[in-house]
Design a protein around this motif. Structure first.
Motif, short mmCIF file in Angstrom:
data_model
loop_
_atom_site.label_atom_id
_atom_site.label_comp_id
_atom_site.label_asym_id
_atom_site.label_seq_id
_atom_site.Cartn_x
_atom_site.Cartn_y
_atom_site.Cartn_z
N LYS A 54 31.69 6.07 34.57
CA LYS A 54 31.73 4.67 35.02
C LYS A 54 31.10 3.67 34.04
CE LYS A 54 33.31 5.53 39.22
NZ LYS A 54 34.61 5.13 39.62
N ALA A 83 32.88 -3.31 40.08
CA ALA A 83 34.03 -3.39 39.19
C ALA A 83 33.79 -4.34 38.01
CB ALA A 83 35.27 -3.82 39.96
N GLU A 116 37.38 2.06 36.32
CA GLU A 116 37.38 1.22 37.53
C GLU A 116 36.66 -0.11 37.30
OE1 GLU A 116 36.15 3.53 40.92
OE2 GLU A 116 37.50 5.18 40.39
#
Length: 167
Positions: A54, A83, A116
């Motif tokens: 991430k 995000a 993401e």
């Protein structure tokens, strides 16, 4: 030049070169608000905040040698901003001004959907015109302006917030 660029996840043994490259930018007073060199120990917690899934911290290699790094960090630390990421790019002085920053930024933008991330933010001193140009080129826009928010060597400096939606 710079055809053979490799991006890889940073390892803990990369932290000294990450710190060296970072510290090399401090004297110019254009890139970071740190005014004194940082140590590997100072950056350990920051290093550990990254994860390949991430919020990666990538080493950029050219011909097998580290020539820079790029970091994606969480913005504001609240779940609603998951995000959104802040990007930081630091290049070894021998590789600045040769198009490497553009390659790094392009790679990060391409990887954002897998991570993401739908919004990238860059926080850049207003007097750092090369970095502002680098980010404006692929479509970042000026989303914020913080006047005289930093003081470097007795000079008040403005901070520009650039943002890009990744679609």
């Amino acid at each position: 030049m710079l055809e053979n660029i490799l991006f890889r996840n940073a390892r803990i043994d990369d932290l000294p070169i990450i710190v060296d490259i970072y510290n090399s930018t401090i004297p110019c007073r254009m890139v970071t608000a740190d005014t004194e060199p940082v140590s590997v120990d100072d950056r350990l917690a920051w290093f550990n905040e990254h994860n390949p899934e991430k919020r990666p911290l990538w080493i950029v290699e050219y011909r097998g040698k580290p020539c820079g790094w790029v970091s994606l960090q969480s913005f504001y630390g609240r779940p609603a901003y998951n995000a959104t990421a802040e990007i930081s790019i630091y290049l070894h002085e021998n590789y600045r001004g040769k198009g490497l920053g553009k390659k790094v930024l392009t790679k990060v933008i391409e990887e954002c959907p897998k991570l993401e991330i739908d919004t990238l933010l860059a926080f850049i001193f207003a007097h750092n015109e090369p970095s502002i140009r680098l980010f404006l080129n692929p479509g970042f826009e000026k989303w914020g302006f913080l006047p005289e928010i930093a003081e470097l060597d007795g000079i008040k400096r403005d901070l520009v917030i650039l943002g890009k939606k990744i679609y």
